[in-house]
Design a protein around this motif. Structure first.
Motif, PDB file in Angstrom:
ATOM      1  N   ALA A 165      -2.960   6.481   7.124  1.00 32.76           N
ATOM      2  CA  ALA A 165      -3.423   5.695   5.988  1.00 32.76           C
ATOM      3  C   ALA A 165      -3.031   4.309   5.869  1.00 32.76           C
ATOM      4  CB  ALA A 165      -2.742   6.523   4.879  1.00 32.76           C
ATOM      5  N   LYS A 166      -4.474   3.840   5.461  1.00 30.70           N
ATOM      6  CA  LYS A 166      -3.874   2.063   5.276  1.00 30.70           C
ATOM      7  C   LYS A 166      -4.036   1.964   3.875  1.00 30.70           C
ATOM      8  CE  LYS A 166      -7.244   0.951   8.556  1.00 30.70           C
ATOM      9  NZ  LYS A 166      -8.019   0.047   9.088  1.00 30.70           N
ATOM     10  N   GLY A 167      -4.959   1.474   3.131  1.00 32.81           N
ATOM     11  CA  GLY A 167      -5.188   1.366   1.895  1.00 32.81           C
ATOM     12  C   GLY A 167      -4.203   0.327   1.194  1.00 32.81           C
ATOM     13  N   LEU A 168      -4.237   0.378  -0.009  1.00 33.75           N
ATOM     14  CA  LEU A 168      -3.523  -0.483  -0.904  1.00 33.75           C
ATOM     15  C   LEU A 168      -1.945  -0.679  -0.359  1.00 33.75           C
ATOM     16  CD1 LEU A 168      -3.453  -1.893  -3.606  1.00 33.75           C
ATOM     17  CD2 LEU A 168      -2.593  -0.028  -4.780  1.00 33.75           C
ATOM     18  N   ALA A 169      -1.518   0.431   0.216  1.00 28.31           N
ATOM     19  CA  ALA A 169      -0.054   0.362   0.581  1.00 28.31           C
ATOM     20  C   ALA A 169       0.343  -0.676   1.836  1.00 28.31           C
ATOM     21  CB  ALA A 169       0.593   1.757   0.855  1.00 28.31           C
ATOM     22  N   THR A 170      -0.926  -0.783   2.504  1.00 28.64           N
ATOM     23  CA  THR A 170      -0.650  -1.833   3.584  1.00 28.64           C
ATOM     24  C   THR A 170      -1.352  -3.243   3.490  1.00 28.64           C
ATOM     25  OG1 THR A 170      -2.645  -0.919   4.889  1.00 28.64           O
ATOM     26  CG2 THR A 170      -0.480   0.004   5.067  1.00 28.64           C
ATOM     27  N   TYR A 171      -1.904  -3.575   2.512  1.00 26.84           N
ATOM     28  CA  TYR A 171      -2.973  -4.560   2.414  1.00 26.84           C
ATOM     29  C   TYR A 171      -1.758  -5.725   1.794  1.00 26.84           C
ATOM     30  CZ  TYR A 171      -7.111  -1.820   2.929  1.00 26.84           C
ATOM     31  OH  TYR A 171      -7.837  -0.874   3.371  1.00 26.84           O
ATOM     32  N   GLU A 172      -2.464  -7.218   2.167  1.00 24.97           N
ATOM     33  CA  GLU A 172      -1.789  -8.271   1.596  1.00 24.97           C
ATOM     34  C   GLU A 172      -2.737  -9.153   0.942  1.00 24.97           C
ATOM     35  OE1 GLU A 172       1.437  -8.613   1.563  1.00 24.97           O
ATOM     36  OE2 GLU A 172       2.235  -7.352   3.215  1.00 24.97           O
ATOM     37  N   GLY A 173      -2.055 -10.071   0.280  1.00 25.34           N
ATOM     38  CA  GLY A 173      -3.025 -11.364  -0.429  1.00 25.34           C
ATOM     39  C   GLY A 173      -4.048 -10.671  -1.086  1.00 25.34           C
ATOM     40  N   GLU A 174      -5.349 -11.393  -0.970  1.00 22.94           N
ATOM     41  CA  GLU A 174      -6.202 -11.370  -1.779  1.00 22.94           C
ATOM     42  C   GLU A 174      -6.726  -9.956  -1.919  1.00 22.94           C
ATOM     43  OE1 GLU A 174      -9.391 -14.160  -1.504  1.00 22.94           O
ATOM     44  OE2 GLU A 174      -8.058 -16.074  -1.892  1.00 22.94           O
ATOM     45  N   LYS A 175      -6.826  -9.334  -0.606  1.00 23.99           N
ATOM     46  CA  LYS A 175      -7.444  -7.937  -0.447  1.00 23.99           C
ATOM     47  C   LYS A 175      -6.355  -6.869  -1.197  1.00 23.99           C
ATOM     48  CE  LYS A 175      -9.084  -4.877   2.828  1.00 23.99           C
ATOM     49  NZ  LYS A 175      -9.532  -4.426   4.317  1.00 23.99           N
ATOM     50  N   TRP A 176      -5.180  -7.023  -1.187  1.00 21.30           N
ATOM     51  CA  TRP A 176      -4.194  -6.236  -2.144  1.00 21.30           C
ATOM     52  C   TRP A 176      -4.815  -6.567  -3.369  1.00 21.30           C
ATOM     53  CZ3 TRP A 176      -0.628  -7.477  -5.776  1.00 21.30           C
ATOM     54  CH2 TRP A 176       0.110  -6.265  -6.219  1.00 21.30           C
ATOM     55  N   THR A 177      -4.829  -7.681  -4.000  1.00 20.58           N
ATOM     56  CA  THR A 177      -5.001  -8.004  -5.202  1.00 20.58           C
ATOM     57  C   THR A 177      -6.325  -7.359  -5.749  1.00 20.58           C
ATOM     58  OG1 THR A 177      -3.734 -10.148  -5.197  1.00 20.58           O
ATOM     59  CG2 THR A 177      -5.225  -9.847  -7.016  1.00 20.58           C
ATOM     60  N   LYS A 178      -7.142  -7.506  -5.068  1.00 18.38           N
ATOM     61  CA  LYS A 178      -8.626  -6.863  -5.391  1.00 18.38           C
ATOM     62  C   LYS A 178      -8.545  -5.486  -5.700  1.00 18.38           C
ATOM     63  CE  LYS A 178     -12.016  -6.958  -2.464  1.00 18.38           C
ATOM     64  NZ  LYS A 178     -13.138  -7.378  -1.681  1.00 18.38           N
ATOM     65  N   HIS A 179      -7.899  -4.906  -4.588  1.00 15.58           N
ATOM     66  CA  HIS A 179      -7.691  -3.382  -4.418  1.00 15.58           C
ATOM     67  C   HIS A 179      -6.913  -2.767  -5.452  1.00 15.58           C
ATOM     68  CE1 HIS A 179      -9.290  -1.811  -0.396  1.00 15.58           C
ATOM     69  NE2 HIS A 179      -9.738  -3.075  -0.568  1.00 15.58           N
ATOM     70  N   ARG A 180      -5.865  -3.366  -5.788  1.00 15.66           N
ATOM     71  CA  ARG A 180      -5.000  -3.248  -6.907  1.00 15.66           C
ATOM     72  C   ARG A 180      -5.814  -2.903  -8.037  1.00 15.66           C
ATOM     73  NH1 ARG A 180       0.789  -1.451  -7.262  1.00 15.66           N
ATOM     74  NH2 ARG A 180       1.213  -1.228  -9.321  1.00 15.66           N
ATOM     75  N   ARG A 181      -6.527  -4.120  -8.644  1.00 21.52           N
ATOM     76  CA  ARG A 181      -7.417  -4.194  -9.656  1.00 21.52           C
ATOM     77  C   ARG A 181      -8.273  -3.352  -9.835  1.00 21.52           C
ATOM     78  NH1 ARG A 181      -8.991  -8.949  -8.576  1.00 21.52           N
ATOM     79  NH2 ARG A 181     -11.292  -8.242  -7.873  1.00 21.52           N
ATOM     80  N   ILE A 182      -8.875  -2.733  -8.700  1.00 23.65           N
ATOM     81  CA  ILE A 182      -9.979  -1.657  -8.972  1.00 23.65           C
ATOM     82  C   ILE A 182      -9.480  -0.274  -8.945  1.00 23.65           C
ATOM     83  CG2 ILE A 182     -11.813  -0.663  -7.351  1.00 23.65           C
ATOM     84  CD1 ILE A 182     -12.391  -3.496  -6.176  1.00 23.65           C
TER      85      ILE A 182
END
Length: 516
Positions: A136-153
């Motif tokens: 599993a990757k997803g929100l738990a592994t992302y950083e920066g802008e990608k994490w911010t966007k995924h968290r918002r969605i």
């Protein structure tokens, strides 16, 4: 011709020397340089050993610790993390260990822990072995802008009003398990049962229903594949990472890739069908996938359909995989250790049952009632303190970084040993390893004296997005169980907590259930 041959030989020699230098630097020179730097900071640990670091010793100690169960009243840390437990005992809290050629600095000071959690750009998620990332990757592994966007969605899927809509799915899954238990309990009104596999199936069922709604059977299939992949991932994470190893056609590598391919194909089919229905005007369903897709469509409509807007279908697949793994694991281990500890402490079981009966009687637990429980959350917090699902968290240091009195070099990692902090007498008193839910009678902040010394779901801006989901599911399950049964440990119960990716009961959890 001779000139060309000479040039070719020179190129080969330069390539070989460069490669040899890089390998030497990776396995010896750089680690020794990092070790000297850390010792100058006042940190202590074992000397670096070529390539493996402390991994071999860790493996041996873990095997020895697992060979013998422990007493019910014993601290579980020497069994779960024997090397880390001994490291802190021998070298103190300001110590470091070696994961292959990478040093991990132990951080147990609450102020420094808070800094690690809040300074997300300085302390980033450690990069997993590429094979381990298949789980599993997803929100738990992302950083920066990608994490911010995924968290918002993704955030809308975990809002309280959405959790409220998922309560019927929680109830259906829990009620099905309880009906099975009622049928298994003998005519005399009591029966011995290993509750662990039932709780694993329960939380898998809940995730299947709440993630995919009507695609429940398909969800169960994905869950079973994820379980197998998790076991293989543990093996990968306990071995030295060698670049390129994942490309070799070993039995484990091939099986992990086969499972990943099968999971992705199943999820892709479910997602495509759901997208097709939504584009045809069908209302989005109130399961996690429906809410995620609806939120994603809204993001694209508001910000325009370009490559930087919304999340791609591969990312949706990764988020669904993460729902499965994190959601199922967290709640199943919370419930099993809750039942074990309440079996050991009948007074707290009675207090929890009295509260549940006072709030619900024999009626179906409802959202408002579950939110007003006081004793049950105290019990869950104490279980999460003693048996946190994940026992450590790690963060990577990519540039020289100041943390408290230390300066940490680029290429090192920090280790946040959840279980050691949760069991530390300095923060919790001389009874730190005892089950005392009254610690949380006035909430988490009062129990921790406003320090970051309790973080079973992490802390700060990257705190686990699914913690309310997990706790609401656990409340529903425990409330229904307390309405129907009393339970105690079977004489055949063996206390042997085992670290897989989370803390499992190695020999199950055999309880004696009595109908009420």
């Amino acid at each position: 011709m001779k000139y060309l041959l000479s040039v070719a030989v020179s190129i080969v020699l330069v390539t070989v020397v460069t490669l040899a230098w890089r390998i030497l630097n990776w396995v010896w020179l750089r680690p020794k340089k990092l070790e000297r730097y850390l010792r100058q900071q006042g940190l202590s640990g074992k000397p670096y050993r070529l390539l493996y670091g402390d991994l071999k010793t860790t493996s041996i100690m873990l095997k020895q610790a697992k060979s013998r169960p422990i007493n019910l009243a014993d601290d579980i840390t020497p069994r779960l993390v024997p090397f880390l437990h001994k490291l802190v005992k021998d070298y103190g809290k300001n110590s470091f260990m070696w994961i292959g050629p990478v040093p991990r600095v132990n951080i147990m000071n609450p102020d420094q822990i808070k800094e690690v959690f809040t300074r997300t750009s300085d302390f980033q998620k450690t990069r997993l072995n590429p094979l381990a990332r298949l789980l599993a990757k997803g929100l738990a592994t992302y950083e920066g802008e990608k994490w911010t966007k995924h968290r918002r969605i993704i955030n809308p899927a975990f809002h309280q009003e959405k959790l409220k809509l998922m309560l019927p799915a929680f109830y259906e899954s829990c009620n099905e398990m309880i009906c099975k238990w009622e049928n298994l309990v003998s005519g005399e009104g009591s029966s011995e049962l290993d509750v662990w596999p039932y709780l694993v199936n329960l939380t898998g069922d809940v995730i299947s229903r709440t993630a995919f709604g009507s695609n429940y059977e398909e969800g169960k299939k994905i869950f079973q594949l994820q379980t197998e992949l998790a076991e293989l991932t543990v093996q990968v994470m306990r071995s030295v990472y060698i670049p390129g190893w994942r490309f070799l056609p070993t039995k484990r590598n091939k099986r992990m890739k086969e499972i990943d391919k099968e999971i992705r194909a199943s999820l892709l089919g479910i997602i495509k069908n759901r997208e097709k229905a939504m584009k045809a005007g069908e209302a989005a369903k109130d399961d996690l996938l429906g809410i995620l897709l609806e939120s994603n469509f809204r993001e694209i409509e508001e910000h325009g359909n370009n490559k930087n807007t919304g999340i791609a279908i591969n990312d949706v697949i990764e988020e669904c995989k993460l729902f499965y793994f994190a959601g199922q694991e967290t709640t199943s281990v919370l419930l099993v250790w809750t039942l074990v500890l309440l079996s050991m402490h009948q007074d707290w079981q009675a207090r929890a049952r009295e509260e549940v009966c006072r709030v619900f009687g024999n009626n179906k637990p409802n959202y408002d009632g579950l939110n007003h429980l006081k004793i049950v959350p105290m019990i869950f917090y104490e279980v999460l303190r003693l048996y946190p699902p994940a026992v450590v968290l790690t963060r990577a240091v990519h540039k020289e970084t100041k943390l408290g009195n230390f300066s940490l070099p680029a290429g090192s990692e920090v280790l946040l040993p959840i279980i050691l902090v949760h069991h530390d007498k300095e923060f919790w008193g001389d009874d730190a390893v005892e089950f005392k839910p009254e610690r949380f009678s006035e909430g988490i902040s009062k129990a921790t004296k406003h320090q970051v010394s309790f973080f079973p779901f992490a802390w700060g801006p990257r705190i686990c997005i699914g913690q309310n989901f997990a706790l609401m599911e656990a409340k529903m399950a425990l409330a229904l169980l307390l309405q129907k049964f009393s339970f105690e440990l079977s004489p055949s119960y063996i206390h042997a907590p085992r670290l897989v990716l989370t803390v499992h009961p190695e020999y199950g959890a055999r309880l004696i259930l009595k109908k009420l």
